[in-house]
Design a protein around this motif. Sequence first.
Motif, PDB file in Angstrom:
ATOM      1  N   MET A 117       0.820  -1.205   0.000  1.00 43.05           N
ATOM      2  CA  MET A 117       0.000   0.000   0.000  1.00 43.05           C
ATOM      3  C   MET A 117       0.860   1.265   0.000  1.00 43.05           C
ATOM      4  O   MET A 117       0.466   2.307  -0.495  1.00 43.05           O
ATOM      5  CB  MET A 117      -0.922   0.013   1.214  1.00 43.05           C
ATOM      6  CG  MET A 117      -1.982  -1.090   1.198  1.00 43.05           C
ATOM      7  SD  MET A 117      -3.216  -0.796  -0.107  1.00 43.05           S
ATOM      8  CE  MET A 117      -4.025   0.656   0.550  1.00 43.05           C
ATOM      9  N   VAL A 118       2.007   1.192   0.619  1.00 49.96           N
ATOM     10  CA  VAL A 118       2.883   2.362   0.709  1.00 49.96           C
ATOM     11  C   VAL A 118       4.107   2.222  -0.188  1.00 49.96           C
ATOM     12  O   VAL A 118       4.492   3.151  -0.886  1.00 49.96           O
ATOM     13  CB  VAL A 118       3.329   2.592   2.170  1.00 49.96           C
ATOM     14  CG1 VAL A 118       4.307   3.759   2.238  1.00 49.96           C
ATOM     15  CG2 VAL A 118       2.129   2.852   3.066  1.00 49.96           C
ATOM     16  N   GLY A 119       4.676   1.028  -0.191  1.00 51.25           N
ATOM     17  CA  GLY A 119       5.930   0.820  -0.915  1.00 51.25           C
ATOM     18  C   GLY A 119       5.811   1.003  -2.412  1.00 51.25           C
ATOM     19  O   GLY A 119       6.670   1.629  -3.039  1.00 51.25           O
ATOM     20  N   LEU A 120       4.720   0.461  -3.024  1.00 51.95           N
ATOM     21  CA  LEU A 120       4.582   0.550  -4.468  1.00 51.95           C
ATOM     22  C   LEU A 120       4.388   1.995  -4.939  1.00 51.95           C
ATOM     23  O   LEU A 120       5.105   2.442  -5.847  1.00 51.95           O
ATOM     24  CB  LEU A 120       3.412  -0.326  -4.937  1.00 51.95           C
ATOM     25  CG  LEU A 120       3.178  -0.352  -6.450  1.00 51.95           C
ATOM     26  CD1 LEU A 120       4.432  -0.825  -7.181  1.00 51.95           C
ATOM     27  CD2 LEU A 120       1.980  -1.235  -6.798  1.00 51.95           C
ATOM     28  N   PRO A 121       3.431   2.765  -4.367  1.00 53.39           N
ATOM     29  CA  PRO A 121       3.317   4.177  -4.787  1.00 53.39           C
ATOM     30  C   PRO A 121       4.596   4.971  -4.550  1.00 53.39           C
ATOM     31  O   PRO A 121       4.979   5.810  -5.375  1.00 53.39           O
ATOM     32  CB  PRO A 121       2.179   4.716  -3.911  1.00 53.39           C
ATOM     33  CG  PRO A 121       1.379   3.514  -3.561  1.00 53.39           C
ATOM     34  CD  PRO A 121       2.376   2.406  -3.402  1.00 53.39           C
ATOM     35  N   LEU A 122       5.275   4.706  -3.448  1.00 59.32           N
ATOM     36  CA  LEU A 122       6.518   5.402  -3.152  1.00 59.32           C
ATOM     37  C   LEU A 122       7.582   5.091  -4.200  1.00 59.32           C
ATOM     38  O   LEU A 122       8.291   5.986  -4.682  1.00 59.32           O
ATOM     39  CB  LEU A 122       7.010   5.035  -1.758  1.00 59.32           C
ATOM     40  CG  LEU A 122       8.299   5.732  -1.289  1.00 59.32           C
ATOM     41  CD1 LEU A 122       8.091   7.234  -1.240  1.00 59.32           C
ATOM     42  CD2 LEU A 122       8.715   5.200   0.086  1.00 59.32           C
ATOM     43  N   ALA A 123       7.675   3.810  -4.579  1.00 56.79           N
ATOM     44  CA  ALA A 123       8.657   3.408  -5.590  1.00 56.79           C
ATOM     45  C   ALA A 123       8.348   4.049  -6.943  1.00 56.79           C
ATOM     46  O   ALA A 123       9.254   4.495  -7.653  1.00 56.79           O
ATOM     47  CB  ALA A 123       8.677   1.885  -5.717  1.00 56.79           C
ATOM     48  N   LEU A 124       7.055   4.110  -7.289  1.00 55.84           N
ATOM     49  CA  LEU A 124       6.657   4.727  -8.556  1.00 55.84           C
ATOM     50  C   LEU A 124       6.954   6.223  -8.566  1.00 55.84           C
ATOM     51  O   LEU A 124       7.401   6.773  -9.580  1.00 55.84           O
ATOM     52  CB  LEU A 124       5.174   4.482  -8.816  1.00 55.84           C
ATOM     53  CG  LEU A 124       4.781   3.031  -9.139  1.00 55.84           C
ATOM     54  CD1 LEU A 124       3.267   2.894  -9.231  1.00 55.84           C
ATOM     55  CD2 LEU A 124       5.445   2.565 -10.428  1.00 55.84           C
ATOM     56  N   TRP A 125       6.703   6.881  -7.441  1.00 56.16           N
ATOM     57  CA  TRP A 125       6.997   8.315  -7.351  1.00 56.16           C
ATOM     58  C   TRP A 125       8.495   8.573  -7.500  1.00 56.16           C
ATOM     59  O   TRP A 125       8.911   9.483  -8.196  1.00 56.16           O
ATOM     60  CB  TRP A 125       6.497   8.860  -6.016  1.00 56.16           C
ATOM     61  CG  TRP A 125       5.080   9.367  -6.088  1.00 56.16           C
ATOM     62  CD1 TRP A 125       4.359   9.661  -7.201  1.00 56.16           C
ATOM     63  CD2 TRP A 125       4.234   9.641  -4.966  1.00 56.16           C
ATOM     64  NE1 TRP A 125       3.104  10.091  -6.861  1.00 56.16           N
ATOM     65  CE2 TRP A 125       2.992  10.104  -5.497  1.00 56.16           C
ATOM     66  CE3 TRP A 125       4.370   9.544  -3.579  1.00 56.16           C
ATOM     67  CZ2 TRP A 125       1.926  10.458  -4.692  1.00 56.16           C
ATOM     68  CZ3 TRP A 125       3.301   9.915  -2.771  1.00 56.16           C
ATOM     69  CH2 TRP A 125       2.085  10.360  -3.326  1.00 56.16           C
ATOM     70  N   ILE A 126       9.296   7.766  -6.805  1.00 55.04           N
ATOM     71  CA  ILE A 126      10.745   7.936  -6.888  1.00 55.04           C
ATOM     72  C   ILE A 126      11.227   7.712  -8.320  1.00 55.04           C
ATOM     73  O   ILE A 126      12.068   8.458  -8.846  1.00 55.04           O
ATOM     74  CB  ILE A 126      11.460   6.975  -5.922  1.00 55.04           C
ATOM     75  CG1 ILE A 126      11.156   7.363  -4.468  1.00 55.04           C
ATOM     76  CG2 ILE A 126      12.969   6.986  -6.165  1.00 55.04           C
ATOM     77  CD1 ILE A 126      11.712   6.396  -3.443  1.00 55.04           C
ATOM     78  N   TYR A 127      10.665   6.673  -8.965  1.00 61.87           N
ATOM     79  CA  TYR A 127      11.054   6.370 -10.348  1.00 61.87           C
ATOM     80  C   TYR A 127      10.685   7.526 -11.277  1.00 61.87           C
ATOM     81  O   TYR A 127      11.502   7.954 -12.106  1.00 61.87           O
ATOM     82  CB  TYR A 127      10.374   5.087 -10.810  1.00 61.87           C
ATOM     83  CG  TYR A 127      10.634   4.746 -12.253  1.00 61.87           C
ATOM     84  CD1 TYR A 127      11.847   4.195 -12.660  1.00 61.87           C
ATOM     85  CD2 TYR A 127       9.664   5.002 -13.233  1.00 61.87           C
ATOM     86  CE1 TYR A 127      12.100   3.889 -13.985  1.00 61.87           C
ATOM     87  CE2 TYR A 127       9.902   4.704 -14.563  1.00 61.87           C
ATOM     88  CZ  TYR A 127      11.116   4.152 -14.931  1.00 61.87           C
ATOM     89  OH  TYR A 127      11.362   3.861 -16.252  1.00 61.87           O
TER      90      TYR A 127
END
Length: 330
Positions: free
Chosen positions: A1-11
């Motif tokens: 729930m947190v890790g995937l959106p965070l990873a996409l934002w960083i990318y």
Amino acid sequence: MVGLPLALWIYKCLMMVIFQRKIIYMGYAPPGARTEELHASLLPREIRCMEVCLESEKHVRLHGIIIHQDALDCSARDPDVVIVYLQGNAGNPLARIPVFEKLLSGLSQSQQSPKNSTLSVHIIAVAPRSYWKSSSRTPTERSLIADYHRVLSYAVERYPKSTIVLYGHSLGGAIAVCLASHLSSTDYPTVQGLVLENPFASIPDMVQALYPQRWLPYRYLGHLAFDKWNAVAAMQSAKGGTDSLLSRLSRDMLVLLSEKDEIVPPTMGEEIYRARESTRHQGTNYRSAERGQRRLVMVRGALHEQAWMHRQWVNEMTAYVHQVRARKDW
């Protein structure tokens, strides 16, 4: 729930930083902009257009057009006014031909010319590197200033007896300000006018304008911009009585803003305009502001790319070109 959106934002943030010049300088858009050819079918009646090719620094080739009305062919003499046009961040000079035709038509029908005399005008629009048929080199703030410096020098050399007007739209407005701040006024005495249409204040400011949501990380990437194009800072530096070309031109410039600009907030154009004022003169309004011969004008109902379609734009541009020509003091 947190890790995937965070990873996409960083990318996405990383990609935006790495490929930022592909976002700022869109010579590839719309499709076909780099390969489009000048054909007679593109030209309105009574309009003549020729291609020019210039060489900038490090053997960079710059392609552009010179456009004028057929009835006002100045082959035997220099035209009265030459407008050097600096385009926005997409497309090519051919896409601006309707804009140029509208301006030339308005000038030919103007009632401000002396009796039995029509103002002759040439417009020079040259694509910088990575645009239209110009060399495919990576555009940067320094290199685009060098390219347009070459274009302005070409205009001055080719038309030594003409009044030169520098006209920048959107990104071209910021470039015009930064370019003029780098040049000496005494080296360009025939450059007498400056028109800024929907200019932006700087790249960092545009990033925040495009991403107003404070919870998005993208709005905080502005300070990572390789090219700042800080037109406000350049305009502020012109207040000190320096010998820069901008210091002279900004005293009599015309700033045109589209009321319904969906890309560049009109407040940016006002900020650039006010940056040239002393503190006691600040507090302009959007309707029409004037300090001496400087003007800030809001084109009612216009979008970012559509100001030229409005009669108000034609009237303001026509009046300004005649005003600059009448002020010929060099």
